[in-house]
Design a protein around this motif. Structure first.
Motif, PDB file in Angstrom:
ATOM      1  N   ALA A 115       0.823  -1.200   0.000  1.00  0.00           N
ATOM      2  CA  ALA A 115       0.000   0.000   0.000  1.00  0.00           C
ATOM      3  C   ALA A 115       0.864   1.261   0.000  1.00  0.00           C
ATOM      4  N   SER A 116       2.056   1.161   0.534  1.00  0.00           N
ATOM      5  CA  SER A 116       2.949   2.324   0.595  1.00  0.00           C
ATOM      6  C   SER A 116       3.726   2.534  -0.699  1.00  0.00           C
ATOM      7  N   GLY A 117       3.546   1.612  -1.644  1.00  0.00           N
ATOM      8  CA  GLY A 117       4.270   1.720  -2.912  1.00  0.00           C
ATOM      9  C   GLY A 117       5.647   1.096  -2.880  1.00  0.00           C
ATOM     10  N   THR A 118       6.014   0.478  -1.750  1.00  0.00           N
ATOM     11  CA  THR A 118       7.315  -0.172  -1.619  1.00  0.00           C
ATOM     12  C   THR A 118       7.238  -1.596  -2.161  1.00  0.00           C
ATOM     13  N   ALA A 119       8.247  -2.006  -2.912  1.00  0.00           N
ATOM     14  CA  ALA A 119       8.271  -3.371  -3.455  1.00  0.00           C
ATOM     15  C   ALA A 119       8.365  -4.385  -2.326  1.00  0.00           C
ATOM     16  N   ARG A 120       7.632  -5.472  -2.473  1.00  0.00           N
ATOM     17  CA  ARG A 120       7.674  -6.550  -1.491  1.00  0.00           C
ATOM     18  C   ARG A 120       8.671  -7.601  -1.982  1.00  0.00           C
ATOM     19  N   VAL A 121       9.568  -7.992  -1.112  1.00  0.00           N
ATOM     20  CA  VAL A 121      10.652  -8.901  -1.496  1.00  0.00           C
ATOM     21  C   VAL A 121      10.499 -10.247  -0.801  1.00  0.00           C
ATOM     22  N   ALA A 122      10.682 -11.316  -1.575  1.00  0.00           N
ATOM     23  CA  ALA A 122      10.698 -12.671  -1.018  1.00  0.00           C
ATOM     24  C   ALA A 122      12.130 -13.189  -1.088  1.00  0.00           C
TER      25      ALA A 122
ATOM     26  N   GLU B  49       7.047 -23.366  -3.622  1.00  0.00           N
ATOM     27  CA  GLU B  49       6.581 -22.233  -2.820  1.00  0.00           C
ATOM     28  C   GLU B  49       6.844 -20.900  -3.518  1.00  0.00           C
ATOM     29  N   ALA B  50       7.928 -20.824  -4.292  1.00  0.00           N
ATOM     30  CA  ALA B  50       8.191 -19.595  -5.053  1.00  0.00           C
ATOM     31  C   ALA B  50       7.061 -19.340  -6.039  1.00  0.00           C
ATOM     32  N   MET B  51       6.610 -20.398  -6.722  1.00  0.00           N
ATOM     33  CA  MET B  51       5.535 -20.230  -7.697  1.00  0.00           C
ATOM     34  C   MET B  51       4.205 -19.908  -7.008  1.00  0.00           C
ATOM     35  N   GLN B  52       4.010 -20.468  -5.818  1.00  0.00           N
ATOM     36  CA  GLN B  52       2.779 -20.134  -5.076  1.00  0.00           C
ATOM     37  C   GLN B  52       2.788 -18.663  -4.665  1.00  0.00           C
ATOM     38  N   ILE B  53       3.949 -18.196  -4.203  1.00  0.00           N
ATOM     39  CA  ILE B  53       4.081 -16.787  -3.805  1.00  0.00           C
ATOM     40  C   ILE B  53       3.803 -15.886  -5.007  1.00  0.00           C
ATOM     41  N   PHE B  54       4.318 -16.287  -6.169  1.00  0.00           N
ATOM     42  CA  PHE B  54       4.094 -15.501  -7.387  1.00  0.00           C
ATOM     43  C   PHE B  54       2.613 -15.481  -7.768  1.00  0.00           C
ATOM     44  N   HIS B  55       1.986 -16.646  -7.821  1.00  0.00           N
ATOM     45  CA  HIS B  55       0.583 -16.721  -8.243  1.00  0.00           C
ATOM     46  C   HIS B  55      -0.365 -16.065  -7.236  1.00  0.00           C
ATOM     47  N   ASP B  56       0.039 -16.032  -5.967  1.00  0.00           N
ATOM     48  CA  ASP B  56      -0.770 -15.360  -4.949  1.00  0.00           C
ATOM     49  C   ASP B  56      -0.454 -13.867  -4.868  1.00  0.00           C
ATOM     50  N   ALA B  57       0.453 -13.416  -5.745  1.00  0.00           N
ATOM     51  CA  ALA B  57       0.855 -11.994  -5.808  1.00  0.00           C
ATOM     52  C   ALA B  57       1.331 -11.474  -4.454  1.00  0.00           C
ATOM     53  N   GLN B  58       2.164 -12.265  -3.786  1.00  0.00           N
ATOM     54  CA  GLN B  58       2.653 -11.885  -2.461  1.00  0.00           C
ATOM     55  C   GLN B  58       3.993 -11.155  -2.507  1.00  0.00           C
ATOM     56  N   ALA B  59       4.649 -11.138  -3.676  1.00  0.00           N
ATOM     57  CA  ALA B  59       5.958 -10.489  -3.769  1.00  0.00           C
ATOM     58  C   ALA B  59       6.160  -9.905  -5.162  1.00  0.00           C
ATOM     59  N   ASP B  60       6.932  -8.818  -5.207  1.00  0.00           N
ATOM     60  CA  ASP B  60       7.268  -8.164  -6.479  1.00  0.00           C
ATOM     61  C   ASP B  60       8.702  -8.476  -6.902  1.00  0.00           C
ATOM     62  N   VAL B  61       9.518  -8.851  -5.925  1.00  0.00           N
ATOM     63  CA  VAL B  61      10.929  -9.152  -6.169  1.00  0.00           C
ATOM     64  C   VAL B  61      11.262 -10.474  -5.478  1.00  0.00           C
ATOM     65  N   PHE B  62      12.020 -11.323  -6.169  1.00  0.00           N
ATOM     66  CA  PHE B  62      12.466 -12.587  -5.583  1.00  0.00           C
ATOM     67  C   PHE B  62      13.987 -12.589  -5.490  1.00  0.00           C
TER      68      PHE B  62
ATOM     69  N   VAL C  82      11.370  -6.674   2.877  1.00  0.00           N
ATOM     70  CA  VAL C  82      11.488  -8.142   2.822  1.00  0.00           C
ATOM     71  C   VAL C  82      10.367  -8.743   3.671  1.00  0.00           C
ATOM     72  N   THR C  83       9.316  -9.155   3.014  1.00  0.00           N
ATOM     73  CA  THR C  83       8.131  -9.653   3.723  1.00  0.00           C
ATOM     74  C   THR C  83       8.158 -11.171   3.902  1.00  0.00           C
ATOM     75  N   ILE C  84       8.907 -11.869   3.052  1.00  0.00           N
ATOM     76  CA  ILE C  84       9.010 -13.328   3.146  1.00  0.00           C
ATOM     77  C   ILE C  84      10.486 -13.692   3.237  1.00  0.00           C
ATOM     78  N   LYS C  85      10.834 -14.431   4.299  1.00  0.00           N
ATOM     79  CA  LYS C  85      12.238 -14.814   4.531  1.00  0.00           C
ATOM     80  C   LYS C  85      12.251 -16.294   4.916  1.00  0.00           C
ATOM     81  N   ARG C  86      12.583 -17.140   3.964  1.00  0.00           N
ATOM     82  CA  ARG C  86      12.515 -18.581   4.212  1.00  0.00           C
ATOM     83  C   ARG C  86      13.810 -19.284   3.795  1.00  0.00           C
ATOM     84  N   VAL C  87      14.148 -20.310   4.557  1.00  0.00           N
ATOM     85  CA  VAL C  87      15.293 -21.169   4.259  1.00  0.00           C
ATOM     86  C   VAL C  87      14.771 -22.589   4.133  1.00  0.00           C
TER      87      VAL C  87
END
Length: 206
Positions: free
Chosen positions: A3-10, A76-89, A36-41
Motif C-alpha cells: 500500500a505504501s508503494g514499496t516493493a515486497r521482497v521474497a 513455494e516460489a511459484m505459489q508466492i508468485f501466483h498469490d501476488a505476495q511479492a514483487d521481487v524474488f 522483505v516480507t518473506i524470509k525462508r530457508v
C-alpha cells in the motif's frame, strides 16, 4: 506493490547449498530492493546447521528426499508468485537447477536477484535479472577450521572432519578451494599433521 508503494521482497534460500554464515549479507541485499516480507530457508533440518538460529528467517523442513529442498523452494516460489505476495524474488543458491525457476519468473515480469558463490554456473547467473556474488573470505574460513582443531587435542579422523566443522561453523568442503579435505590439510603442512591412510587418516593441529 504494498500500500505504501514499496516493493515486497521474497528471500528464498537453499539452506543445503548456502552457509548460514551468509544470513546477514543475504538479508541486507534483499532489503536493498524493498521490504522483505518473506524470509525462508529450505532444507533438511538435520543438514542445515545454523539456519534455525538465523534471526528473522524461517526454516522450512524439506525432509530427506533427493532434491527435496530444491523442489519445495520452487513450489513455494511459484505459489508466492501466483498469490501476488511479492514483487521481487531473491533466490540464494549456487545450484544451477534454479535456472528454470529464475527464467520462469523473469519472463513474467518479476525482478529476480540470484545470490550465490563463484562456483554458481553461468546458466543460473544469466537466468536472473541481477546476480550478487556472496563469498566468505578464505582467511575467515581457515581461522574457523583451525578453531575446531584447537579444541580437539586428539585431532579428528578424516570421516569426522566434515560433520564436525559443519556442526560448529556451518562450513563445508564447498567453501574451500581444494577438492577434498585431505588436500586442504596437505596444502597447509605447517598447521596440520596427517597420519594414517584411507579411512584411518587422522588430522591434528601442530
Amino acid at each position: 506493490m504494498s500500500a505504501s508503494g514499496t516493493a515486497r521482497v521474497a528471500l528464498l534460500v537453499d539452506g543445503e547449498n548456502v552457509s548460514s554464515g551468509y544470513a546477514g549479507k543475504l538479508l541486507s541485499e534483499a532489503a536493498q530492493h524493498g521490504c522483505v516480507t518473506i524470509k525462508r530457508v529450505y532444507g533438511n533440518a538435520a543438514r542445515v546447521p545454523g539456519w534455525d538460529a538465523a534471526p528473522g528467517l524461517r526454516l522450512v523442513h524439506a525432509g530427506q528426499g533427493k532434491n527435496a529442498a530444491d523442489l519445495l523452494l520452487t513450489i513455494e516460489a511459484m505459489q508466492i508468485f501466483h498469490d501476488a505476495q511479492a514483487d521481487v524474488f531473491v533466490i540464494a543458491s549456487s545450484d544451477g537447477d534454479f535456472s528454470h525457476l529464475a527464467t520462469h519468473l523473469r519472463e513474467r515480469g518479476v525482478l529476480v536477484i540470484g545470490a550465490g558463490e563463484g562456483k554458481a554456473p553461468e546458466t543460473f547467473r544469466k537466468s536472473c535479472s541481477l546476480w550478487v556474488r556472496i563469498e566468505a573470505k578464505s582467511t575467515e574460513i581457515d581461522k574457523a577450521i583451525a578453531h575446531v582443531f584447537s579444541i580437539m587435542p586428539d585431532g579428528l579422523s578424516i570421516g569426522q572432519v566434515n560433520p564436525e566443522i559443519r556442526k560448529r561453523h556451518a562450513i563445508t568442503l564447498a567453501d574451500v578451494a581444494e577438492k577434498s579435505w585431505r588436500k586442504y590439510f596437505e596444502a597447509r603442512p605447517k598447521l596440520y599433521a596427517i597420519t594414517g591412510a584411507g579411512p584411518q587418516t587422522r588430522i591434528s593441529l601442530l
